[in-house]
Design an enzyme around this catalytic site. Sequence first.
Site, PDB file in Angstrom:
ATOM      1  N   CYS A 209      39.162  10.893  76.332  1.00  0.00           N
ATOM      2  CA  CYS A 209      38.146   9.907  75.953  1.00  0.00           C
ATOM      3  C   CYS A 209      38.713   8.973  74.883  1.00  0.00           C
ATOM      4  CB  CYS A 209      36.919  10.602  75.371  1.00  0.00           C
ATOM      5  SG  CYS A 209      36.103  11.669  76.551  1.00  0.00           S
TER       6      CYS A 209
ATOM      7  N   ASP B  37      61.525  -5.603  75.423  1.00  0.00           N
ATOM      8  CA  ASP B  37      60.147  -5.555  75.899  1.00  0.00           C
ATOM      9  C   ASP B  37      59.615  -4.182  75.476  1.00  0.00           C
ATOM     10  OD1 ASP B  37      58.269  -6.872  78.353  1.00  0.00           O
ATOM     11  OD2 ASP B  37      57.978  -4.737  77.939  1.00  0.00           O
TER      12      ASP B  37
ATOM     13  N   THR C  61      41.953  14.522  73.586  1.00  0.00           N
ATOM     14  CA  THR C  61      40.990  14.154  74.618  1.00  0.00           C
ATOM     15  C   THR C  61      41.388  12.879  75.361  1.00  0.00           C
ATOM     16  OG1 THR C  61      38.694  13.520  75.060  1.00  0.00           O
ATOM     17  CG2 THR C  61      39.519  13.002  72.872  1.00  0.00           C
TER      18      THR C  61
ATOM     19  N   THR D 148      44.787   2.124  69.918  1.00  0.00           N
ATOM     20  CA  THR D 148      45.155   2.236  71.330  1.00  0.00           C
ATOM     21  C   THR D 148      45.011   0.847  71.937  1.00  0.00           C
ATOM     22  OG1 THR D 148      44.198   4.432  71.422  1.00  0.00           O
ATOM     23  CG2 THR D 148      44.461   3.334  73.524  1.00  0.00           C
TER      24      THR D 148
ATOM     25  N   THR E  82      55.937 -10.681  73.834  1.00  0.00           N
ATOM     26  CA  THR E  82      55.398 -12.010  74.118  1.00  0.00           C
ATOM     27  C   THR E  82      55.319 -12.905  72.886  1.00  0.00           C
ATOM     28  OG1 THR E  82      54.068 -10.999  75.827  1.00  0.00           O
ATOM     29  CG2 THR E  82      53.395 -13.175  75.141  1.00  0.00           C
TER      30      THR E  82
ATOM     31  N   ASP F 176      52.216  -3.981  74.488  1.00  0.00           N
ATOM     32  CA  ASP F 176      51.998  -2.882  75.440  1.00  0.00           C
ATOM     33  C   ASP F 176      52.150  -1.498  74.820  1.00  0.00           C
ATOM     34  OD1 ASP F 176      51.465  -4.744  77.347  1.00  0.00           O
ATOM     35  OD2 ASP F 176      53.404  -4.590  78.373  1.00  0.00           O
TER      36      ASP F 176
END
Length: 339
Positions: free
Chosen positions: A277, A56, A275, A164, A12, A89
């Site tokens: 989490c 992309d 994990t 992340t 983008t 992304d």
Amino acid sequence: MSRILLVYTGGTIGMIKNPETGALTAFNFDELLSNIPELKLLEHDISTVSFEEPVDSSDMDTSDYVKLVHLIEDHFEDYDGFVVLHGSDTMSYTASVISFMFENLKKPVIFTGSQLPIGDLRTDAKENLITSIQLAGLKENGKTVIKEVGLYFEYKLYRANRTTKVNAEHFEAFESSNFPAIAESGVNLKVNYEKLMKPNLRKKMIVHKSLNDNIFVLKLFPGINYKTLEHIFNTPHVEGIILETFGSGNAKTDPWFLKLLKQAIDRGVHVVNVTQCVGGAVLMGKYATSERLKKLGVISGGDMTTEAAVGKMMYLLTKKLGPKVFKTIFETSLRGEMN
Ligand code: ASP
């Protein structure tokens, strides 16, 4: 004054909206300086290079990672810092794997992108781009300050292999739950000096240009069944499995599950436990539900992100290490990716 190379891979950030049709098209980076006059205020000498076909980030694969590393390596001596413009992304995946491909990196490679196209009125692209260039060019007493792969987004520079993508909508799209930002942008640029990578300046940089993508990530969920896992674990070409487990590294204790794992490990497949989490670490042995994994020889991903584990696996698999050495190295921090 620093010399900065901007590398546009796609995403983008490099798009511009046609004001009449609303369609997004790729921005001409050769005209970057005329389209973003603010860049002229930076005291850096900026050059640009683009992937021939912008990608992309959902389409990125190991061949693109290798292409990017070649591009940076080919220009490495001519620039003080690199800014990689990339779709948000999968930016954490790319930036993580690139961090493993450059050993003893002594210059900044800053990844950035944006949620809104650069030509949009309310874009976050300009701030992300301008500050990334500033950070890539940052010198103190003539010396480069950042000597690692970073990811800059919405006022924060993170160690790339700690990040992340956590939000598909907010400008604050990334998180680094287990490691603080290495720099923050406010009225002033504040560098967290203590947390920066401090490579040994006498060691030569080594660029690793091969990757092995015979891996997969398996996110466990309660109720996952034998029929499915039997197929997955016995996929013939797979050499590495990243198991996303619960909490501090826990998984089901059904004998069939443990047997499938054991068979895969006995065949030489490397299995890593990370994990699900967003924060915290795998601590195998804390509960009975992870004790068994430890006994089977499952590798602990510690507080590594899935993105970092994927990159580390792709990188380490090419080294053809025996299971014990592989485990020891995987459980060691190579680029500041784990505590
Ligand atoms: N789909 C785009 C990409 O990741 C989104 C973005 O650039 O943020 O390439």
